[in-house]
Motif scaffolding. Structure first.
Motif, mmCIF file in Angstrom:
data_model
loop_
_atom_site.group_PDB
_atom_site.id
_atom_site.type_symbol
_atom_site.label_atom_id
_atom_site.label_comp_id
_atom_site.label_asym_id
_atom_site.label_seq_id
_atom_site.Cartn_x
_atom_site.Cartn_y
_atom_site.Cartn_z
ATOM 1 N N HIS A 17 12.757 26.672 31.352
ATOM 2 C CA HIS A 17 13.852 27.319 30.621
ATOM 3 C C HIS A 17 14.731 26.270 29.939
ATOM 4 C CE1 HIS A 17 12.821 30.157 33.878
ATOM 5 N NE2 HIS A 17 13.033 31.073 32.959
ATOM 6 N N HIS A 44 8.118 38.517 27.942
ATOM 7 C CA HIS A 44 6.916 37.864 28.503
ATOM 8 C C HIS A 44 5.743 38.847 28.506
ATOM 9 C CE1 HIS A 44 8.611 34.053 29.859
ATOM 10 N NE2 HIS A 44 9.587 34.667 30.510
ATOM 11 N N HIS A 53 14.210 40.353 28.828
ATOM 12 C CA HIS A 53 13.603 39.014 28.808
ATOM 13 C C HIS A 53 12.199 39.077 29.400
ATOM 14 C CE1 HIS A 53 13.398 34.550 29.382
ATOM 15 N NE2 HIS A 53 12.671 34.909 30.423
ATOM 16 N N GLU A 54 12.069 39.723 30.553
ATOM 17 C CA GLU A 54 10.748 39.804 31.194
ATOM 18 C C GLU A 54 9.800 40.673 30.364
ATOM 19 O OE1 GLU A 54 10.076 37.756 33.428
ATOM 20 O OE2 GLU A 54 12.121 37.158 33.955
ATOM 21 N N GLU A 60 9.655 30.841 26.991
ATOM 22 C CA GLU A 60 10.961 31.240 27.539
ATOM 23 C C GLU A 60 11.978 31.506 26.425
ATOM 24 O OE1 GLU A 60 11.513 32.166 30.465
ATOM 25 O OE2 GLU A 60 9.600 31.492 31.299
HETATM 26 ZN ZN LIG Z 1 11.212 33.908 31.485
#
Ligand SMILES: [Zn+2]
Length: 246
Positions: A187, A128, A124-125, A145
């Motif tokens: 989120h 980003h 997930h990161e 997100e």
């Molecule tokens: Zn995030």
């Protein structure tokens, strides 16, 4: 052939010369690198679980095997003293908090599954980090997100059955998470994040995950797969999931 990891090659040479310290201070010029800080005493057990199960190593290795990211991104496992896990674009650093594991261990009551969920967090990161590094368009913080969540699902589905189990565990942790406090939150609510993960899983591997997909699941797996494969096209070392996978 030009080595892809010139600094690592240099490090190998340095290590051979028994001079490791200089090497450890020179991260690669591109791609994802994992480092661990010494945990606070309260986090030692969580850090030990990460070292035992190596979910962050697994995610970083998969990212570097799949993508040749033309910038360095550090994944730094650390005691965050209340700051949450997140990506810092100024430092190109993912801060992975040991104490995230406390919640997942409580929610799932399964240390191995809780450790596995850390791979979903790293992905997930990394989503980003890719949005930042590649300048991918996102309409809002919430859209960023959601897009990072789809990257996590995309990478886990690429891993096959093991990644699918991790995606299921992550969805289960979101499902069990208590509703968030009222107030601004970029989120999606955890129940929606769980449903989105399960929907992509069902779309990608319906034979292994025939459970009910949320009606009108958006975005659907083919859309997610094709969008990420297209956005990452210039970085790919290996082909993405084939079009026959649903
Ligand atoms: Zn995030």
């Amino acid at each position: 052939m030009t080595p892809r990891w010139p600094v690592l090659v240099l490090c190998t040479t340095l290590l051979a010369a028994a001079s490791a310290s200089a090497c450890q201070q020179q991260p690669p010029a591109r791609g994802f690198t994992l480092r661990y800080e010494t945990p606070d005493p309260a986090d030692e057990d969580h850090a030990a679980l990460l070292h035992a199960h190596r979910p962050a190593e697994r995610a970083v290795a998969a990212l570097n095997a799949y993508l040749d990211l033309p910038a360095p991104v550090t994944v730094l496992a650390r005691s965050c003293s209340g700051e949450g896990t997140g990506y810092d674009p100024a430092a190109r650093r993912i801060e992975l908090c040991y104490d995230d594991l406390a919640d997942d261990r409580d929610l799932l009551d399964d240390d191995a599954a809780a450790a596995d969920v850390t791979a979903e967090t790293v992905y997930h990161e990394a989503g980003h980090a890719l949005i930042d590094t590649l300048g991918l368009p996102v309409a809002s913080d919430r859209a960023e997100e959601d897009t990072a969540d789809t990257f996590a699902a995309f990478m886990l589905i690429r891993e096959g059955p093991r990644g699918e189990r991790t995606l299921l565990a992550a969805a289960e942790a979101y499902r069990l998470e208590p509703p968030p406090e009222p107030g601004p939150d970029e989120h999606a609510p955890p129940a929606e994040r769980a449903a989105a993960h399960l929907c992509l899983l069902h779309g990608a591997a319906p034979e292994r995950h025939p459970g009910p997909a949320a009606p009108g699941c958006t975005p659907a797996w083919p859309t997610v797969r094709d969008a990420w494969t297209r956005e990452l096209a210039l970085l790919l070392r290996t082909p993405g999931p084939g079009p026959a996978s649903g």
